[in-house]
Design a protein around this motif. Structure first.
Motif, mmCIF file in Angstrom:
data_model
loop_
_atom_site.group_PDB
_atom_site.id
_atom_site.type_symbol
_atom_site.label_atom_id
_atom_site.label_comp_id
_atom_site.label_asym_id
_atom_site.label_seq_id
_atom_site.Cartn_x
_atom_site.Cartn_y
_atom_site.Cartn_z
ATOM 1 N N MET A 53 0.829 -1.200 0.000
ATOM 2 C CA MET A 53 0.000 0.000 0.000
ATOM 3 C C MET A 53 0.869 1.258 0.000
ATOM 4 O O MET A 53 0.543 2.254 -0.660
ATOM 5 C CB MET A 53 -0.918 0.010 1.222
ATOM 6 N N TYR A 68 -4.240 8.970 1.713
ATOM 7 C CA TYR A 68 -5.312 7.995 1.894
ATOM 8 C C TYR A 68 -4.742 6.584 2.010
ATOM 9 O O TYR A 68 -5.118 5.819 2.903
ATOM 10 C CB TYR A 68 -6.283 8.092 0.711
ATOM 11 N N TRP A 69 -3.813 6.253 1.121
ATOM 12 C CA TRP A 69 -3.226 4.912 1.138
ATOM 13 C C TRP A 69 -2.221 4.745 2.269
ATOM 14 O O TRP A 69 -2.046 3.632 2.796
ATOM 15 C CB TRP A 69 -2.598 4.605 -0.219
ATOM 16 N N TRP A 72 -4.366 3.822 5.215
ATOM 17 C CA TRP A 72 -4.781 2.424 5.124
ATOM 18 C C TRP A 72 -3.622 1.475 5.412
ATOM 19 O O TRP A 72 -3.808 0.391 5.985
ATOM 20 C CB TRP A 72 -5.379 2.133 3.747
ATOM 21 N N SER A 73 -2.434 1.856 5.042
ATOM 22 C CA SER A 73 -1.251 1.051 5.353
ATOM 23 C C SER A 73 -1.051 0.955 6.863
ATOM 24 O O SER A 73 -0.809 -0.126 7.401
ATOM 25 C CB SER A 73 -0.006 1.661 4.694
ATOM 26 N N ALA A 75 -3.338 1.362 9.200
ATOM 27 C CA ALA A 75 -4.424 0.555 9.770
ATOM 28 C C ALA A 75 -4.195 -0.935 9.532
ATOM 29 O O ALA A 75 -4.464 -1.773 10.403
ATOM 30 C CB ALA A 75 -5.757 0.982 9.140
ATOM 31 N N THR A 76 -3.667 -1.264 8.361
ATOM 32 C CA THR A 76 -3.394 -2.661 8.031
ATOM 33 C C THR A 76 -2.302 -3.244 8.926
ATOM 34 O O THR A 76 -2.394 -4.396 9.379
ATOM 35 C CB THR A 76 -2.973 -2.792 6.548
#
Length: 228
Positions: A53, A68-69, A72-73, A75-76
């Motif tokens: 990501m 945004y990514w 998400w990275s 959170a992952t």
């Protein structure tokens, strides 16, 4: 010394609280036949996804899309790093503890950190933050050396778990900084400071304290070997 004791007590208490929350889930995993090594592998693949990501974020044209990514990275990393606790609990509660499982877990832990910090290094380099990339590379070195010194010490029959910036702390700092950087970057119309600052400072903290921890462990081992 007192500060270290209080930190260890707080850390152990938090760990036990997390175990109480996840144990019902662990028993469910055991019941359907999931093994500790399966859990370890899932956690590893999730961290690879997080790194991907970060790399994917560099292909986006706008800063908002990139952040945004990044969010998400982060959170992952948080989600799949929980598997690092789950695999041990599945092994203990399911009576599936093995020497290979312990080795497999340790090896994939190193891969997880190398992938996530490598992804951040690439992201910072690709977006023009070369100094931040170098700092992250130093964080990567410290992270590997903390674990390596412990492994070598245990090979000499020396218990070596001292130091502040161990794996759980590094995971927390990495994931929360990526998440914070991404969220702030996405939502701040006129940010008071560069959102990348959050990520770079966090990498600096890991770089400094992880390497300090590595050298502290070397000094600890030297003291223990001198006594022998």
């Amino acid at each position: 010394m007192e500060l270290k004791k209080n930190f260890k007590k707080m850390r152990d208490g938090l760990q036990q609280l997390i175990y109480k929350v996840i144990n019902p889930f662990v028993y469910g995993m055991i019941k359907i036949g999931i093994t500790p090594n399966m859990v370890t592998t899932i956690g590893f693949l999730g961290n690879v996804l997080a790194a991907a990501m970060m790399v994917y974020a560099t292909t986006k044209e706008t800063a908002a899309e990139q952040f945004y990514w990044v969010a998400w990275s982060g959170a992952t990393i948080i989600i799949f790093s929980l598997f690092d606790m789950l695999d041990g609990q599945v092994a203990r509660l399911g009576n599936m503890v093995s020497k290979f499982g312990a080795m497999y877990d340790s090896v994939l832990d190193r891969y997880c950190e190398l992938f996530t910090l490598g992804g951040i290094t690439y992201f910072l380099m690709a977006t023009g933050y070369e100094t931040g990339a170098i700092i992250t590379f130093l964080a990567m070195i410290g992270s590997v050396m903390v674990s390596y010194v412990r492994a070598r010490a245990e090979g000499l029959d020396i218990e070596c778990k001292i130091g502040f910036m161990q794996r759980p702390e590094r995971v927390v700092v990495t994931s929360l900084s990526a998440l914070g950087c991404g969220i702030y970057g996405c939502n701040a119309i006129q940010p008071a400071f560069d959102p990348m600052f959050i990520l770079i400072v966090a990498m600096g903290i890991i770089a400094v304290f992880a390497n300090i921890t590595a050298f502290a462990r070397i000094a600890h081992c030297k003291g223990q070997l001198t006594k022998k």
